[in-house]
Each structure stands twice: as structure tokens, then as C-alpha cells.
Design a protein around this motif. Structure first.
Motif, mmCIF file in Angstrom:
data_model
loop_
_atom_site.group_PDB
_atom_site.id
_atom_site.type_symbol
_atom_site.label_atom_id
_atom_site.label_comp_id
_atom_site.label_asym_id
_atom_site.label_seq_id
_atom_site.Cartn_x
_atom_site.Cartn_y
_atom_site.Cartn_z
ATOM 1 N N VAL A 105 5.657 -2.538 8.285
ATOM 2 C CA VAL A 105 5.117 -2.415 6.583
ATOM 3 C C VAL A 105 6.344 -1.426 6.774
ATOM 4 O O VAL A 105 6.279 -0.291 6.757
ATOM 5 C CB VAL A 105 4.210 -2.898 6.319
ATOM 6 N N SER A 106 7.294 -1.585 5.623
ATOM 7 C CA SER A 106 8.573 -0.068 5.631
ATOM 8 C C SER A 106 8.951 -0.958 3.771
ATOM 9 O O SER A 106 9.059 -1.757 4.234
ATOM 10 C CB SER A 106 8.741 0.359 6.025
ATOM 11 N N LYS A 154 0.320 -2.659 4.375
ATOM 12 C CA LYS A 154 0.086 -1.679 4.618
ATOM 13 C C LYS A 154 1.381 -0.544 5.707
ATOM 14 O O LYS A 154 1.577 -1.563 6.776
ATOM 15 C CB LYS A 154 -1.031 -0.511 4.275
ATOM 16 N N PRO A 155 2.021 0.589 5.602
ATOM 17 C CA PRO A 155 2.735 1.424 6.343
ATOM 18 C C PRO A 155 1.977 0.927 7.736
ATOM 19 O O PRO A 155 2.217 0.903 8.777
ATOM 20 C CB PRO A 155 2.636 2.263 6.064
ATOM 21 N N GLU A 156 0.612 1.399 7.642
ATOM 22 C CA GLU A 156 0.251 1.288 8.497
ATOM 23 C C GLU A 156 -0.832 0.444 9.814
ATOM 24 O O GLU A 156 -1.149 -0.257 10.521
ATOM 25 C CB GLU A 156 -1.768 2.213 8.545
ATOM 26 N N ASP A 157 -0.087 -0.340 9.129
ATOM 27 C CA ASP A 157 -0.645 -1.612 10.239
ATOM 28 C C ASP A 157 0.589 -2.616 10.641
ATOM 29 O O ASP A 157 1.027 -3.352 11.502
ATOM 30 C CB ASP A 157 -0.679 -3.482 8.619
ATOM 31 N N THR A 158 1.644 -1.864 11.099
ATOM 32 C CA THR A 158 2.676 -1.913 11.573
ATOM 33 C C THR A 158 2.306 -1.646 12.882
ATOM 34 O O THR A 158 2.072 -0.833 13.715
ATOM 35 C CB THR A 158 4.145 -0.900 11.173
ATOM 36 N N ALA A 159 2.757 -2.660 13.693
ATOM 37 C CA ALA A 159 2.717 -2.672 15.283
ATOM 38 C C ALA A 159 3.060 -4.215 16.001
ATOM 39 O O ALA A 159 3.780 -5.136 14.606
ATOM 40 C CB ALA A 159 0.807 -2.884 15.006
ATOM 41 N N VAL A 160 2.600 -4.553 17.157
ATOM 42 C CA VAL A 160 2.702 -5.620 17.122
ATOM 43 C C VAL A 160 1.822 -6.816 17.702
ATOM 44 O O VAL A 160 0.625 -5.667 17.894
ATOM 45 C CB VAL A 160 3.452 -5.477 18.673
ATOM 46 N N LEU A 207 10.556 -7.373 8.853
ATOM 47 C CA LEU A 207 9.618 -6.636 7.935
ATOM 48 C C LEU A 207 9.350 -6.980 7.096
ATOM 49 O O LEU A 207 10.038 -8.275 5.716
ATOM 50 C CB LEU A 207 11.654 -5.842 7.969
ATOM 51 N N VAL A 208 8.496 -6.963 6.728
ATOM 52 C CA VAL A 208 8.012 -6.217 4.640
ATOM 53 C C VAL A 208 7.584 -5.111 4.201
ATOM 54 O O VAL A 208 7.476 -4.306 5.199
ATOM 55 C CB VAL A 208 6.843 -7.764 4.979
ATOM 56 N N GLN A 209 7.393 -5.301 3.179
ATOM 57 C CA GLN A 209 7.841 -3.746 1.682
ATOM 58 C C GLN A 209 6.003 -4.033 2.178
ATOM 59 O O GLN A 209 5.543 -4.537 1.558
ATOM 60 C CB GLN A 209 8.254 -4.294 0.564
ATOM 61 N N PRO A 210 5.998 -2.910 1.762
ATOM 62 C CA PRO A 210 4.240 -2.655 1.599
ATOM 63 C C PRO A 210 3.699 -2.988 0.318
ATOM 64 O O PRO A 210 4.366 -3.447 -0.833
ATOM 65 C CB PRO A 210 4.052 -1.308 0.754
ATOM 66 N N GLY A 211 2.381 -3.867 0.796
ATOM 67 C CA GLY A 211 2.609 -4.729 -0.572
ATOM 68 C C GLY A 211 2.310 -6.762 -0.460
ATOM 69 O O GLY A 211 1.401 -7.253 -1.223
ATOM 70 N N GLY A 212 3.244 -6.275 0.805
ATOM 71 C CA GLY A 212 3.658 -7.860 0.710
ATOM 72 C C GLY A 212 2.434 -8.843 1.744
ATOM 73 O O GLY A 212 1.453 -8.028 2.018
#
Length: 125
Positions: free
Chosen positions: A123-124, A87-93, A11-16
Motif C-alpha cells: 500500500v503506497s 493503509k500503508p501499515e497494511d503492507t505485508a505478505v 500494489l494499491v494506493q492508500p484508501g484503495g
């Protein structure tokens, strides 16, 4: 028979940033192109990046170009994906994949015949 094991998700914050690793075993990586793919819930598995066996050529999806970097260490038999400005849209497996390809990189997922089990990237804030 090549085996692939991904690690480094989380889990990472946006921009991380995160760095994914793909450790391989069972064969040398000589002449294997390596790729990273990702699959979000309800979506098709999509191409992220690919690198030729010599690391002389790389290819990126437009959505990650300039933010992600693929690299490999054939001595350590490991492939990496450095992900910056997430970015949040990078969230995936995220999946690591390999294909015997002395000629260069590969994009279509159906070209790849070895896959890892995947690692979750969220990413959240």
C-alpha cells in the motif's frame, strides 16, 4: 493433505481495496477453520482474520476490524479476504492458513498446520 494457494495481492494506493483469494485442494474444507495472517519485513507473523468452517463465526484483529472482511465458499473450496480503506501499515505478505477445528475460529498461528506460500500486498502512493 490440504494445499493452499493465495492470489490477488499487488500494489494499491492508500484508501484503495484489494480482494485476496485462497484456493484449496487435496481435501474438503468441512470442519476446517480458515485464517489470514500477515508478515511485514522485520516483524512477526500476525493474525488478521479467521472464519469457522460453517462461516457462522468470524474473528478479526483490532487493526483491521471494520475494514477487512473474511468469507468462504466451501463449494468452490476458496476463502477470501476483502480489504478496504487500505493503509500503508497494511503492507505485508499475506498468508492463508487452515486448521481442523469443528468448534469455530482460531487465532494463534501455532494452531494452524496448513499454510499457503503468501501473496505480497503493498500500500503506497
Amino acid at each position: 493433505q490440504l494445499q493452499l494457494v493465495e492470489s490477488g495481492g499487488g500494489l494499491v494506493q492508500p484508501g484503495g481495496s484489494l480482494r485476496l483469494s485462497c484456493a484449496t485442494s487435496g481435501d474438503t474444507l468441512d470442519d476446517y477453520a480458515m485464517g489470514w495472517f500477515r508478515q511485514a519485513p522485520g516483524k512477526e507473523r500476525e493474525f488478521v482474520a479467521s472464519i469457522s468452517w460453517s462461516a457462522g463465526s468470524t474473528d478479526y484483529a483490532d487493526s483491521v476490524k471494520g475494514r477487512f472482511t473474511i468469507s468462504r465458499d466451501n463449494v468452490k473450496a476458496t476463502v477470501y479476504l476483502q480489504m478496504n480503506s487500505l493503509k500503508p501499515e497494511d503492507t505485508a505478505v499475506y498468508y492463508c492458513a487452515a486448521v481442523y477445528s469443528p468448534g469455530g475460529t482460531a487465532r494463534p498461528r501455532y494452531d494452524y498446520n496448513y499454510w499457503g506460500q503468501g501473496t505480497q500486498v503493498t500500500v503506497s502512493s
